[in-house]
Design a protein around this motif. Structure first.
Motif, PDB file in Angstrom:
ATOM      1  N   ARG A  22       0.843  -1.193   0.000  1.00 30.94           N
ATOM      2  CA  ARG A  22       0.000   0.000   0.000  1.00 30.94           C
ATOM      3  C   ARG A  22       0.877   1.241   0.000  1.00 30.94           C
ATOM      4  NH1 ARG A  22      -5.445  -1.568   2.670  1.00 30.94           N
ATOM      5  NH2 ARG A  22      -5.072  -3.793   2.919  1.00 30.94           N
ATOM      6  N   VAL A  23       0.498   2.206  -0.810  1.00 37.10           N
ATOM      7  CA  VAL A  23       1.252   3.452  -0.906  1.00 37.10           C
ATOM      8  C   VAL A  23       0.321   4.603  -0.604  1.00 37.10           C
ATOM      9  CG1 VAL A  23       2.687   4.897  -2.388  1.00 37.10           C
ATOM     10  CG2 VAL A  23       2.631   2.422  -2.752  1.00 37.10           C
ATOM     11  N   ARG A  24       0.756   5.485   0.278  1.00 39.59           N
ATOM     12  CA  ARG A  24      -0.051   6.673   0.542  1.00 39.59           C
ATOM     13  C   ARG A  24       0.776   7.904   0.200  1.00 39.59           C
ATOM     14  NH1 ARG A  24      -1.235  10.337   4.482  1.00 39.59           N
ATOM     15  NH2 ARG A  24      -0.201   9.388   6.277  1.00 39.59           N
ATOM     16  N   VAL A  25       0.154   8.809  -0.551  1.00 40.59           N
ATOM     17  CA  VAL A  25       0.825  10.058  -0.916  1.00 40.59           C
ATOM     18  C   VAL A  25       0.594  11.062   0.201  1.00 40.59           C
ATOM     19  CG1 VAL A  25       0.931  11.903  -2.633  1.00 40.59           C
ATOM     20  CG2 VAL A  25       0.350   9.556  -3.343  1.00 40.59           C
ATOM     21  N   CYS A  26       1.658  11.569   0.795  1.00 40.84           N
ATOM     22  CA  CYS A  26       1.511  12.561   1.864  1.00 40.84           C
ATOM     23  C   CYS A  26       1.578  13.950   1.250  1.00 40.84           C
ATOM     24  CB  CYS A  26       2.612  12.412   2.903  1.00 40.84           C
ATOM     25  SG  CYS A  26       2.686  10.768   3.610  1.00 40.84           S
ATOM     26  N   PRO A  27       0.621  14.816   1.581  1.00 37.72           N
ATOM     27  CA  PRO A  27       0.615  16.163   0.999  1.00 37.72           C
ATOM     28  C   PRO A  27       1.935  16.882   1.282  1.00 37.72           C
ATOM     29  CG  PRO A  27      -0.987  15.947   2.820  1.00 37.72           C
ATOM     30  CD  PRO A  27      -0.463  14.588   2.531  1.00 37.72           C
ATOM     31  N   ARG A  34       3.673   0.656   2.749  1.00 42.19           N
ATOM     32  CA  ARG A  34       3.446  -0.445   3.681  1.00 42.19           C
ATOM     33  C   ARG A  34       3.460  -1.747   2.902  1.00 42.19           C
ATOM     34  NH1 ARG A  34       0.183   3.857   5.907  1.00 42.19           N
ATOM     35  NH2 ARG A  34       0.477   3.982   8.164  1.00 42.19           N
ATOM     36  N   GLY A  35       4.204  -2.721   3.410  1.00 42.89           N
ATOM     37  CA  GLY A  35       4.185  -4.049   2.803  1.00 42.89           C
ATOM     38  C   GLY A  35       5.232  -4.272   1.738  1.00 42.89           C
ATOM     39  N   PRO A  52       7.989  -1.340   9.764  1.00 46.83           N
ATOM     40  CA  PRO A  52       6.644  -1.654   9.289  1.00 46.83           C
ATOM     41  C   PRO A  52       6.121  -0.693   8.213  1.00 46.83           C
ATOM     42  CG  PRO A  52       6.621  -1.011  11.628  1.00 46.83           C
ATOM     43  CD  PRO A  52       8.032  -1.208  11.237  1.00 46.83           C
ATOM     44  N   VAL A  53       6.494   0.557   8.314  1.00 47.98           N
ATOM     45  CA  VAL A  53       6.147   1.554   7.287  1.00 47.98           C
ATOM     46  C   VAL A  53       7.425   2.298   6.947  1.00 47.98           C
ATOM     47  CG1 VAL A  53       4.370   3.250   6.697  1.00 47.98           C
ATOM     48  CG2 VAL A  53       4.366   2.185   8.967  1.00 47.98           C
ATOM     49  N   VAL A  54       7.606   2.647   5.706  1.00 45.58           N
ATOM     50  CA  VAL A  54       8.746   3.492   5.353  1.00 45.58           C
ATOM     51  C   VAL A  54       8.254   4.707   4.582  1.00 45.58           C
ATOM     52  CG1 VAL A  54      10.551   1.721   5.363  1.00 45.58           C
ATOM     53  CG2 VAL A  54       9.199   2.092   3.286  1.00 45.58           C
TER      54      VAL A  54
END
Ligand code: FES
Ligand code: FE2
Ligand code: FE2
Lengths: 84, 326
Positions: A22-27, A34-35, A52-54
């Motif tokens: 999972r990829v989340r774009v941070c503003p 994740r993963g 766990p998250v990078v």
């Protein structure tokens, strides 16, 4: 991304038996991943994921590539100051 | 750890009661005094590692609970007053909780401490910094762990993820408090939990106590999350500078390693707490948003006070003469 079972049901980035990356774009910030198992930097070197998250730098300003080191905040501030 | 050295009549009575004796604990007139702060720190510590010389049931002693209730009410009122203006400004600056937290962080006070450590501090000044911060970093994230059971859904998942990273991600040798202990040891300092409690100043005790205040009461869970958000969002820049300072004065790599790890880890934690924890927590419980902002503003203001006080202390031209009242 890699797993012990080569070619096992690869489809749309998923492999059988494991969660999708999972990829989340941070503003105005990095990409949160994740993963994932490893991240390839611009020079083609693979960096293993050990937490766990990078956060992967997308602003180009980090001194710890490919990871975000918070420098984007300084760049954003500078940019905002130049625009006003 | 042994019970700390009392610093006045309040902490003297608290220590006596914690030990199993009887005393009536005096009321607090100045909640920021070192006497009140070490007393409160002692009462809170009963819920963490505790003291070898405490009575086993001290955590539930009614006199201690009565006094803690009184001291906490004063402290909470003080913090609400202290943060009101900053919180009002942040609320007007943005419409989402993440935007408001960012506005708080962007407008937060800054101090010369990290820059000083980076560029000019002597080895002794860097060591003094490591000592002062040991009170928190040897129990790093333990206050926030109390909150995990009080939130649910996506906020719980993301907080669990952040804490898992703080607690080493399954590897005891990567536990952040352990990395800090290794940093202290490498510098020839005492890495025993609580070793320096008798010499840290009131602003450092206060900065630790506000975390426990927010962590110990379910009612204040929002403040605890907000505190965490501000803490993580103001970590990478000072950690980068302090790592440089440590290397500049020639202290061992293990000491710098803790700060290098926190540049990388807190760049992640900042995004997780802002985008995944706080937003989800407020979406699930809109009523806690005010306390979230209270917690964030408290972290920014109180930690800046502690940084400034430490900077003033380590850069004071002539060292205070020992025996001047303490
Ligand atoms: S995105 Fe954070 S340093 Fe580049
Ligand atoms: Fe940490
Ligand atoms: Fe962190």
């Amino acid at each position: 991304m890699s797993s012990g079972a080569p070619d096992a049901g690869r489809a749309g980035g998923r492999e059988a038996g494991r969660d999708p990356v999972r990829v989340r774009v941070c503003p105005d910030g990095p990409l949160l991943l994740r993963g994932a198992d490893e991240v390839m930097d611009a020079d083609g070197r693979a960096h293993p994921v050990t937490r766990p998250v990078v956060a992967v730098c997308v602003c180009g300003g980090t001194a710890r590539a490919p990871w975000c080191d918070g420098t984007h905040a300084l760049l954003n501030k500078r940019r905002a100051a130049n625009n006003s | 750890m042994h019970l700390p050295r009392p610093r006045g009549p309040i902490s003297e009575a608290v220590v006596e009661v914690v030990r199993g004796g009887r005393a009536e604990i005096p009321s607090v007139t100045d909640i920021r005094s070192e006497d009140a702060q070490i007393a409160l720190w002692t009462v809170y510590e009963l819920a963490y590692r505790g003291f070898g010389d405490a009575s086993p049931d001290a955590e539930r002693d009614l006199e201690l609970l009565r006094w803690r209730h009184h001291a906490e009410d004063l402290l909470e009122a003080e913090l609400r007053d202290l943060t009101r203006a900053a919180v009002d400004e942040a609320r007007a600056a943005a419409a989402t909780v993440e935007g408001r937290l960012r506005a708080l962080v962007d407008a937060g006070p800054s101090t010369p401490l990290a820059r000083h450590l980076q560029r000019r501090a002597t080895r002794e000044q860097v060591l003094a910094y490591l000592v002062e911060r040991s009170v928190y970093h040897l129990k790093e994230s333990d206050p926030q762990a109390f909150v995990l059971g009080r939130v649910d859904g996506p906020a719980k998942v993301a907080l669990g993820e952040l804490l898992y990273d703080e607690y080493g991600g399954g590897r005891p040798e990567r536990l952040h408090s352990h990395l800090y202990a290794e940093a202290l040891e490498a510098c020839g300092l005492d890495a025993t939990y609580g070793a320096y409690i008798d010499q840290v100043e009131a602003p450092t005790l206060l900065s630790n106590n506000v975390m426990s205040l927010f962590a110990m009461q379910r009612r204040l869970r929002g403040a605890s999350l907000g505190h965490l958000a501000a803490f993580e969002a103001t970590s990478t820049d000072p950690c980068r500078r302090i790592a440089v300072g440590i290397e500049r004065v020639g202290l061992p790599d293990a000491a710098a390693a803790y700060f290098h790890e926190h540049v990388e880890a807190d760049a992640v934690h900042e995004q997780v707490v802002m985008g995944d924890i706080c937003g989800a927590a407020v979406a699930a419980e809109p009523a806690i948003e005010d306390d979230l902002l209270l917690g964030a503003a408290t972290c920014l203001i109180i930690d800046a006070e502690a940084s400034q006080a430490l900077y003033d202390a380590i850069t004071a031209p002539a060292p205070e003469l020992a025996g001047a009242g303490r």
